[in-house]
Design a protein around this motif. Structure first.
Motif, PDB file in Angstrom:
ATOM      1  N   LEU B 140      97.911  30.457 101.230  1.00 40.13           N
ATOM      2  CA  LEU B 140      96.719  30.003 100.501  1.00 40.13           C
ATOM      3  C   LEU B 140      95.528  30.889 100.861  1.00 40.13           C
ATOM      4  O   LEU B 140      95.307  31.181 102.036  1.00 40.13           O
ATOM      5  CB  LEU B 140      96.475  28.544 100.873  1.00 40.13           C
ATOM      6  N   LYS B 141      94.799  31.331  99.835  1.00 41.79           N
ATOM      7  CA  LYS B 141      93.576  32.101 100.081  1.00 41.79           C
ATOM      8  C   LYS B 141      92.404  31.379  99.415  1.00 41.79           C
ATOM      9  O   LYS B 141      92.587  30.705  98.401  1.00 41.79           O
ATOM     10  CB  LYS B 141      93.714  33.514  99.531  1.00 41.79           C
ATOM     11  N   VAL B 142      91.226  31.571  99.986  1.00 45.26           N
ATOM     12  CA  VAL B 142      90.058  30.824  99.516  1.00 45.26           C
ATOM     13  C   VAL B 142      88.943  31.756  99.068  1.00 45.26           C
ATOM     14  O   VAL B 142      88.674  32.777  99.713  1.00 45.26           O
ATOM     15  CB  VAL B 142      89.477  29.934 100.645  1.00 45.26           C
ATOM     16  N   TYR B 143      88.318  31.401  97.972  1.00 49.30           N
ATOM     17  CA  TYR B 143      87.112  32.088  97.503  1.00 49.30           C
ATOM     18  C   TYR B 143      86.048  31.014  97.304  1.00 49.30           C
ATOM     19  O   TYR B 143      86.227  30.093  96.496  1.00 49.30           O
ATOM     20  CB  TYR B 143      87.410  32.803  96.180  1.00 49.30           C
ATOM     21  N   SER B 144      84.982  31.092  98.059  1.00 45.77           N
ATOM     22  CA  SER B 144      83.946  30.060  97.966  1.00 45.77           C
ATOM     23  C   SER B 144      82.863  30.453  96.969  1.00 45.77           C
ATOM     24  O   SER B 144      82.437  31.613  96.922  1.00 45.77           O
ATOM     25  CB  SER B 144      83.302  29.844  99.341  1.00 45.77           C
ATOM     26  N   VAL B 145      82.435  29.484  96.198  1.00 44.56           N
ATOM     27  CA  VAL B 145      81.363  29.705  95.223  1.00 44.56           C
ATOM     28  C   VAL B 145      80.298  28.626  95.427  1.00 44.56           C
ATOM     29  O   VAL B 145      80.618  27.436  95.447  1.00 44.56           O
ATOM     30  CB  VAL B 145      81.894  29.613  93.771  1.00 44.56           C
ATOM     31  N   GLY B 146      79.061  29.039  95.576  1.00 42.25           N
ATOM     32  CA  GLY B 146      77.956  28.081  95.703  1.00 42.25           C
ATOM     33  C   GLY B 146      77.518  27.601  94.328  1.00 42.25           C
ATOM     34  O   GLY B 146      77.268  28.420  93.437  1.00 42.25           O
ATOM     35  N   TYR B 147      77.466  26.293  94.167  1.00 44.36           N
ATOM     36  CA  TYR B 147      77.098  25.718  92.862  1.00 44.36           C
ATOM     37  C   TYR B 147      75.707  26.178  92.433  1.00 44.36           C
ATOM     38  O   TYR B 147      75.491  26.578  91.282  1.00 44.36           O
ATOM     39  CB  TYR B 147      77.145  24.191  92.970  1.00 44.36           C
ATOM     40  N   GLU B 148      74.764  26.126  93.365  1.00 44.18           N
ATOM     41  CA  GLU B 148      73.387  26.507  93.015  1.00 44.18           C
ATOM     42  C   GLU B 148      73.330  27.980  92.629  1.00 44.18           C
ATOM     43  O   GLU B 148      72.661  28.353  91.665  1.00 44.18           O
ATOM     44  CB  GLU B 148      72.431  26.222  94.195  1.00 44.18           C
ATOM     45  N   GLU B 149      74.048  28.803  93.368  1.00 47.43           N
ATOM     46  CA  GLU B 149      74.060  30.246  93.078  1.00 47.43           C
ATOM     47  C   GLU B 149      74.723  30.495  91.715  1.00 47.43           C
ATOM     48  O   GLU B 149      74.299  31.354  90.944  1.00 47.43           O
ATOM     49  CB  GLU B 149      74.814  30.990  94.176  1.00 47.43           C
ATOM     50  N   LEU B 151      74.688  28.560  89.137  1.00 47.85           N
ATOM     51  CA  LEU B 151      73.748  28.238  88.062  1.00 47.85           C
ATOM     52  C   LEU B 151      72.644  29.282  87.963  1.00 47.85           C
ATOM     53  O   LEU B 151      72.217  29.648  86.876  1.00 47.85           O
ATOM     54  CB  LEU B 151      73.106  26.867  88.311  1.00 47.85           C
ATOM     55  N   ARG B 152      72.222  29.773  89.114  1.00 48.01           N
ATOM     56  CA  ARG B 152      71.101  30.718  89.160  1.00 48.01           C
ATOM     57  C   ARG B 152      71.504  32.094  88.680  1.00 48.01           C
ATOM     58  O   ARG B 152      70.790  32.738  87.917  1.00 48.01           O
ATOM     59  CB  ARG B 152      70.594  30.787  90.609  1.00 48.01           C
ATOM     60  N   ASN B 153      72.657  32.544  89.112  1.00 50.93           N
ATOM     61  CA  ASN B 153      73.061  33.920  88.815  1.00 50.93           C
ATOM     62  C   ASN B 153      74.587  33.998  88.653  1.00 50.93           C
ATOM     63  O   ASN B 153      75.295  34.457  89.544  1.00 50.93           O
ATOM     64  CB  ASN B 153      72.592  34.822  89.963  1.00 50.93           C
ATOM     65  N   PRO B 154      75.089  33.543  87.496  1.00 54.05           N
ATOM     66  CA  PRO B 154      76.550  33.470  87.320  1.00 54.05           C
ATOM     67  C   PRO B 154      77.276  34.798  87.554  1.00 54.05           C
ATOM     68  O   PRO B 154      78.295  34.801  88.272  1.00 54.05           O
ATOM     69  CB  PRO B 154      76.715  32.981  85.876  1.00 54.05           C
ATOM     70  N   PRO B 155      76.801  35.923  87.002  1.00 51.89           N
ATOM     71  CA  PRO B 155      77.571  37.166  87.210  1.00 51.89           C
ATOM     72  C   PRO B 155      77.739  37.501  88.690  1.00 51.89           C
ATOM     73  O   PRO B 155      78.793  37.968  89.126  1.00 51.89           O
ATOM     74  CB  PRO B 155      76.726  38.229  86.493  1.00 51.89           C
ATOM     75  N   ASP B 156      76.691  37.243  89.449  1.00 56.36           N
ATOM     76  CA  ASP B 156      76.749  37.538  90.873  1.00 56.36           C
ATOM     77  C   ASP B 156      77.753  36.626  91.585  1.00 56.36           C
ATOM     78  O   ASP B 156      78.574  37.077  92.396  1.00 56.36           O
ATOM     79  CB  ASP B 156      75.350  37.325  91.473  1.00 56.36           C
ATOM     80  N   ALA B 157      77.684  35.328  91.251  1.00 53.62           N
ATOM     81  CA  ALA B 157      78.561  34.352  91.912  1.00 53.62           C
ATOM     82  C   ALA B 157      80.022  34.584  91.552  1.00 53.62           C
ATOM     83  O   ALA B 157      80.922  34.279  92.333  1.00 53.62           O
ATOM     84  CB  ALA B 157      78.147  32.932  91.520  1.00 53.62           C
ATOM     85  N   LEU B 158      80.243  35.155  90.369  1.00 60.59           N
ATOM     86  CA  LEU B 158      81.623  35.333  89.899  1.00 60.59           C
ATOM     87  C   LEU B 158      82.185  36.723  90.197  1.00 60.59           C
ATOM     88  O   LEU B 158      83.369  36.975  89.948  1.00 60.59           O
ATOM     89  CB  LEU B 158      81.687  35.103  88.379  1.00 60.59           C
ATOM     90  N   SER B 159      81.352  37.595  90.720  1.00 63.10           N
ATOM     91  CA  SER B 159      81.734  39.009  90.805  1.00 63.10           C
ATOM     92  C   SER B 159      83.025  39.257  91.596  1.00 63.10           C
ATOM     93  O   SER B 159      83.756  40.205  91.314  1.00 63.10           O
ATOM     94  CB  SER B 159      80.584  39.827  91.402  1.00 63.10           C
TER      95      SER B 159
END
Lengths: 64, 185
Positions: B140-149, B151-159
């Motif tokens: 299992l591998k994990v990629y964490s995404v901040g909800y606030e981030e 909403l604020r900057n989707p391309p960055d959070a998803l990069s």
């Protein structure tokens, strides 16, 4: 900070702890017991926490 | 490989499912839980997930897809699969506020400040434990995404997602699914 409570245990268990602590690399039985109790308490606290979360998630409809 | 979207309820897991769908990943959902005021675009859930603790027989049908699983149920994932977990993170105070609002809309009593304070400790303890569990899981591998981030900057959070999930995404389409009006309060 440490203090020195007295906890009574059976001699046979103490002998086992002494052997196990040495085999696991603990320098003293105290050190081993401290670690084992921390681990056991943490597990009980976690079970209690996850039961509380389970109740909340049921209320929100996320688990059965 | 199975993509799992996880986290605490009200941390953006439905939004992430929607984004992955927009990006081209097949979703394992059944739409049995209808959209409502709490999730206007739907919950993106798969009903059998709720009983994962006692029945994981459906897990094979999740291969190659994304499925939403709340963090409390992750421990019950069968060990014989590879998992990529997209784990949503949100400050606990915001999660609790949002859950309280949801409970009230469901006609449940609203938790008081003391209950929320206690639950916050329980949630943090759970998150620490699940992080440790995920780190030790060999498949299992994990990629964490901040909800606030997100909403604020989707391309960055998803990069980092394309590399993490080893596939190309239409990040533009994914980012367009964010609608600040629908943020969880």
């Amino acid at each position: 900070m440490f203090f020195t409570p007295r906890v009574k245990i059976e001699p046979a268990l103490y002998a086992r702890l002494k052997t196990v602590a040495a085999a696991a690399g603990y320098s003293t039985v105290d050190e081993f017991v401290q670690h084992a109790l921390e681990k056991a308490a943490g597990q009980i606290e976690l079970e209690e926490s996850e039961e509380e979360i389970r109740k909340r998630l049921r209320g929100l409809g996320y688990i059965e | 490989m199975i993509t799992v979207v996880s986290g605490l309820p009200r941390s953006g897991t439905s939004l992430m499912m929607q984004m992955l769908g927009a990006g081209g990943i097949p979703l394992l959902t059944d739409s049995l839980r209808p959209s409502d005021a709490d999730n206007e675009r739907g919950y993106f859930e798969f009903e059998p997930v709720k009983s994962l603790a006692r029945d994981a027989s459906w897990i094979d049908s999740a291969e190659g897809k994304a499925v939403k699983i709340v963090s409390l149920l992750l421990y019950h994932l069968p060990p014989e699969h590879d998992y990529r977990v997209v784990f949503m993170r949100r400050p606990l105070a915001a999660v609790l506020r949002s859950q309280a609002a949801m409970l009230q809309r469901r006609g449940e009593p609203a938790p008081n400040a003391r209950e929320d304070e206690a639950l916050s400790i329980h949630l943090q303890r759970h998150l620490d434990a699940v992080d440790t569990w995920m780190a030790r899981h060999p498949r299992l591998k994990v990629y964490s995404v901040g909800y606030e981030e997100l909403l604020r900057n989707p391309p960055d959070a998803l990069s980092g997602l394309p590399k993490f999930l080893d596939r190309d995404f239409d990040l533009h389409s994914m980012a367009q699914t964010v609608e600040p009006r629908l943020r969880h309060h």
